[in-house]
Each structure stands twice: as C-alpha cells, then as structure tokens.
Write an enzyme that holds these catalytic residues in place. Structure first.
Site, PDB file in Angstrom:
ATOM      1  N   ILE A  18       1.012  -1.617  -0.122  1.00  0.00           N
ATOM      2  CA  ILE A  18      -0.301  -0.138  -0.082  1.00  0.00           C
ATOM      3  C   ILE A  18       0.732   1.040   0.093  1.00  0.00           C
ATOM      4  CG2 ILE A  18      -0.119   0.721   2.417  1.00  0.00           C
ATOM      5  CD1 ILE A  18      -3.641   0.470   1.999  1.00  0.00           C
ATOM      6  N   ASP A  41       1.297  -0.338   9.807  1.00  0.00           N
ATOM      7  CA  ASP A  41       1.820   0.615  10.416  1.00  0.00           C
ATOM      8  C   ASP A  41       3.358   0.786   9.676  1.00  0.00           C
ATOM      9  OD1 ASP A  41       2.128   2.698  11.849  1.00  0.00           O
ATOM     10  OD2 ASP A  41       1.075   2.027  13.634  1.00  0.00           O
TER      11      ASP A  41
END
Ligand code: AR6
Length: 180
Positions: A18, A41
C-alpha cells in the site's frame, strides 16, 4: 492477480504494498498510541519518513492525549510516499466477535471515508484493517469492510474510487470468495 472492479468500478480490489499507492490517501492500520508499530503501520512509517511521526505526536498532544480511540480516524501527511495523506485508524483486537468488534471495524472504514470526503479526496486505499496482528478473521472482516464501503458510497460522491489493497493474492482471493 488482475485487479477486480466492484460497485460499478468505485471499489477496486488489488494486491501489493500500500505504500506505493499514489491515491489521495492511504489508510494506516495503526494502534491508539499513533507512535508506529509492525505490519502495515511499520511499512508506512518507514516509507513515509519522520514527518508522519512528528504530526502524530502533535495530534496526540492537541486532540488525543489518551490515544486515538478504536474506530476513530485522523489525517497526516504521507511524507515521502506518493500518496498525499495518511489516514490513521485503529482497528479492534479480535476477542471472538462478541465485544463489538464488527461495529468498531465498520467505524474504521466509515470514519476514514468521512475524513477523505471532508478533504475532497478523489481516491483512497485501505489495507485489510485488523486482519494481521490484531487477529480479526479475514472472511468476517471482508463482509464488514465491503458493507461499510458500499453503504458510504451509496450516499457520497467522494471519494470516487476506493482501493482495497491486499498484501497477498491469497488474501484478495479470500475477500472476493467471501463477498461472493
Ligand atoms: N501493504 C498492504 N498490506 C499490508 C502491508 C503493506 N505494506 N503490510 C502488511 N499488510 P497489520 P492490524 C497487511 O498487522 O491487524 C501494528 O503493530 C497484513 O498482511 O498491519 O490492524 C499496529 O501498530 C494484514 O492483512 O494490522 C498495531 O499495533 C493487514 O495489512 C497492530 O499492528 C493488517 O495487518 C494493528 O494490527
């Protein structure tokens, strides 16, 4: 695996990292500290650089001294990544499904989409929130994520396009098979 278009082309299921998406926003599956972690994250903070954590610290100090609540979403810069913004949201930890997990996961998608619409963003990319370290079953999460996006897009012209970015083709397959 080829991309799959759903919801009249407004939801695109794709596979990959992503952090490479050049959308108006990418969504981070964060924890309430907003201070980084593992999984997606960690990848977002590594690729985006220090500007993201600096903004997260300011958000913690000014708006969320006790941490970002589960199901809530906030926006920062995307730093060095091609996307314009990161929308950080906190998914639920899976405790068996009887602790409001579905409502909280649905809220992550809805609140992230609301933040994107407020910023007039044309497109946004989501990872499969909570389905990694937080242990939410992938098939159950698929149903919640799809319904939340479908509901939101029915009543909002923005974002025009939503991407679901699965890290592996197998995860994309589980999603597509589940929503059938
Ligand atoms: N691009 C797209 N998807 C990814 C990427 C990537 N670069 N990396 C991992 N995934 P997780 P959670 C997928 O564990 O379950 C962190 O420590 C991964 O395969 O990242 O919401 C936070 O700080 C999985 O399908 O997030 C929190 O403490 C999905 O992203 C906690 O983990 C989500 O997995 C959040 O756990």
């Amino acid at each position: 695996m080829a991309d799959t278009e759903l919801l009249n082309g407004r939801l695109i299921v794709t596979t990959g990292d992503i952090t490479t998406m050049s959308t108006g926003a990418i969504v981070n599956a964060a924890n309430s500290s907003l201070m980084g972690g593992g999984g997606v994250d960690g990848a977002i903070h590594r690729s985006g650089g220090a500007a993201i954590i600096e903004e997260c610290k300011r958000i913690r100090q000014s708006r969320y001294p006790d941490g970002l609540p589960t199901g809530e979403a906030v926006m920062t810069t995307a730093g060095n990544m091609p996307a314009r913004h990161v929308i950080h949201t906190v998914g639920p930890v899976w405790h068996g499904g009887g602790s409001g997990e579905a409502e909280q996961l649905s809220s992550c998608y809805r609140r992230s989409l609301e933040v994107a619409a407020e910023l007039s963003l044309k497109d946004i990319a989501f990872p499969a929130i909570s389905t990694g370290i937080y242990g939410y079953p992938k098939d159950k999460a698929a149903l919640v994520a799809f319904a939340a996006v479908q509901d939101f897009l029915e009543s909002s012209e923005l974002p025009q396009t939503v991407y679901f970015v699965f890290y592996s083709p197998g995860d994309a397959r589980v999603f597509l098979d589940t929503i059938g």
